[in-house]
Design a protein around this motif. Structure first.
Motif, mmCIF file in Angstrom:
data_model
loop_
_atom_site.group_PDB
_atom_site.id
_atom_site.type_symbol
_atom_site.label_atom_id
_atom_site.label_comp_id
_atom_site.label_asym_id
_atom_site.label_seq_id
_atom_site.Cartn_x
_atom_site.Cartn_y
_atom_site.Cartn_z
ATOM 1 N N GLY A 141 6.933 65.222 65.114
ATOM 2 C CA GLY A 141 6.534 65.451 66.495
ATOM 3 C C GLY A 141 7.677 65.088 67.425
ATOM 4 N N ASN A 219 10.824 54.865 57.780
ATOM 5 C CA ASN A 219 11.367 56.198 57.516
ATOM 6 C C ASN A 219 10.190 57.148 57.313
ATOM 7 O OD1 ASN A 219 14.188 55.430 57.613
ATOM 8 N ND2 ASN A 219 13.815 54.323 55.722
ATOM 9 N N ASN A 223 9.522 56.614 51.766
ATOM 10 C CA ASN A 223 10.754 55.820 51.727
ATOM 11 C C ASN A 223 10.819 54.818 52.884
ATOM 12 O OD1 ASN A 223 11.118 57.770 53.690
ATOM 13 N ND2 ASN A 223 13.244 58.173 53.183
ATOM 14 N N ARG B 112 18.432 56.229 55.500
ATOM 15 C CA ARG B 112 18.203 56.428 56.931
ATOM 16 C C ARG B 112 18.720 57.799 57.375
ATOM 17 N NH1 ARG B 112 14.630 55.536 60.519
ATOM 18 N NH2 ARG B 112 15.398 55.338 62.633
ATOM 19 N N SER B 115 16.412 60.474 56.305
ATOM 20 C CA SER B 115 15.209 60.486 57.114
ATOM 21 C C SER B 115 15.460 61.172 58.462
ATOM 22 C CB SER B 115 14.749 59.038 57.329
ATOM 23 O OG SER B 115 13.488 59.013 57.904
ATOM 24 N N ARG B 118 15.849 64.884 58.017
ATOM 25 C CA ARG B 118 14.560 65.578 57.840
ATOM 26 C C ARG B 118 13.900 65.817 59.191
ATOM 27 N NH1 ARG B 118 9.470 64.245 58.171
ATOM 28 N NH2 ARG B 118 9.926 62.043 58.499
ATOM 29 N N LEU B 119 13.937 64.786 60.046
ATOM 30 C CA LEU B 119 13.326 64.937 61.371
ATOM 31 C C LEU B 119 14.042 66.036 62.168
ATOM 32 C CD1 LEU B 119 12.816 61.179 62.317
ATOM 33 C CD2 LEU B 119 11.025 62.850 61.870
ATOM 34 N N HIS B 124 11.909 67.762 64.969
ATOM 35 C CA HIS B 124 11.241 66.656 65.657
ATOM 36 C C HIS B 124 12.185 65.857 66.540
ATOM 37 C CE1 HIS B 124 7.878 67.699 63.267
ATOM 38 N NE2 HIS B 124 8.350 67.212 62.134
ATOM 39 N N LEU B 125 13.490 66.115 66.434
ATOM 40 C CA LEU B 125 14.421 65.338 67.260
ATOM 41 C C LEU B 125 15.063 66.226 68.309
ATOM 42 C CD1 LEU B 125 16.253 63.076 64.648
ATOM 43 C CD2 LEU B 125 14.449 62.439 66.238
#
Lengths: 240, 125
Positions: A141, A219, A223, B112, B115, B118-119, B124-125
């Motif tokens: 989101g 995360n 993870n 990190r 992660s 992926r966002l 999402h970013l």
């Protein structure tokens, strides 16, 4: 579990100890409560009188099976143990005894003021087990990666925070866990481990093994970690 | 005339937890066994190898599938070569076991980064 660092710095101390049972590398080991052959594995809910973190497992003879044995003539079972009482451990958060990934929640009712995250019907009630004093963070989101401490929960799939998020939207995804930095629960009893003793069950209310949460890594569902400091080491200079 | 026996005084001693655990420490290599043989035995069992500054240069970790602990260049341990406790030992881990029991800054950074990627990939970013 993984050894991550020593609180306050310093040098790790590693001892090779005799064991009283089969031990898995990456699990906490304890001093046995009674007469024994050596250190024993921890349990899913107890780290009482911990000796440290097992860094390997096995016997000391080439060709012998790497299993704990009380057969006459078999070699001893020896485990390298990191014994520093100020060792911080990194533990993966899971949501079942068999290491399922964390529950993914989806915003079902948008929050304009950002003070709540309301899930969707069918998800687990965040007030039972209670996620209060835990952490909520968005995994997808408009606010992916942003986290807050939970100050209250309700049976209507709602977690409330004190420092508001930006307004969320229906369909945003988030996770809730009962852990947040500095959490030590009632007398430090906060951790229930999965059956393999390697991961912490974050779908339960904090109870069980004694530790303090030093930090949290938020995360994705599979993870995310907490960093914990075991609070009942026999090398911590305490009398009990 | 019978010999007198001297009285025996039994003093009960309460051992501390630390003393009890000290007794459970592994004795190290057996007498007569060379250090090299002993360490190869340990390596065959994927144990953590700890070597003092005098012994560490004799060990080739790469050939045996071992890696040196780099974040902590020194550990306190009993040297597996000379069986002496030293506060400046070097620790070597079997490579496959290492990631189970150690979290390094590089691992956490990679986790990190993955992660965040992926966002970003999912918008999402």
């Amino acid at each position: 579990m993984e050894f991550i660092y020593l609180l306050g710095g310093g040098t790790p101390t590693i001892k090779k100890y005799k064991a009283d049972a089969a031990i898995v590398a990456g699990t906490l080991v304890l001093q046995a409560a009674s007469a024994d052959a050596g250190i024993v594995p921890s349990t899913t809910t107890s780290w009482v009188n911990s000796a440290g973190l097992a860094m390997d497992a096995g016997v000391l003879a080439v060709g012998a099976p790497v299993t704990y044995s009380t057969t006459q003539g078999d070699p001893e079972y020896i485990v390298s143990t990191l014994i520093n009482p100020n060792a911080v451990l990194r533990v993966l958060m899971v949501s079942s005894a068999t290491n399922a990934q964390l529950e993914g929640r989806v915003v079902g009712t948008a929050s304009a003021n950002g003070l709540t995250a309301v899930g969707t019907t069918g998800e687990t009630d965040p007030s039972n087990p209670d996620m209060v004093n835990g952490t909520v963070w968005y995994t997808g989101g408009g606010q992916g990666g942003v986290s807050r401490r939970i100050v209250s929960t309700t049976t209507t799939l709602t977690v409330t925070v004190q420092v508001p998020f930006a307004a969320n939207r229906i369909g945003d995804t988030f996770c809730t866990v009962p852990y947040s930095p500095c959490l030590s629960g009632t007398a430090g009893a906060i951790l229930t481990m999965s059956t393999n003793l390697l991961n912490v069950r974050a779908e339960l209310a904090p109870t069980g093994a004694t530790a303090t949460v030093v930090d949290i890594e938020t995360n994705g569902r599979s993870n995310s970690y907490i960093h914990v400091l075991p609070m009942d080491s026999i090398f911590a200079g305490q009398l009990t | 005339m019978s010999a007198e026996t001297s009285p025996t005084i039994l003093v009960k001693r309460t051992f501390t937890k630390q003393e009890l655990l000290k007794n459970r420490e592994a004795p190290g290599k057996k007498k007569g066994l060379t250090a090299g043989t002993w360490i190869h035995d340990l390596c065959a069992l994927k144990k953590v190898i700890t070597l003092c500054p005098g012994c560490t240069h004799k060990f080739n970790p790469g050939r045996l599938g071992y890696i040196r602990e780099k974040e902590y260049p020194a550990v306190q341990a009993t040297c597996d070569g000379c069986n002496i406790f030293d506060i400046r030992c070097t620790a070597y881990f079997f490579e496959e076991t290492y990631r189970t029991v150690r979290s390094t800054a590089a691992d956490r950074r990679a986790n990190r980064t993955a992660s965040l990627r992926r966002l970003a990939t999912e918008g999402h970013l």
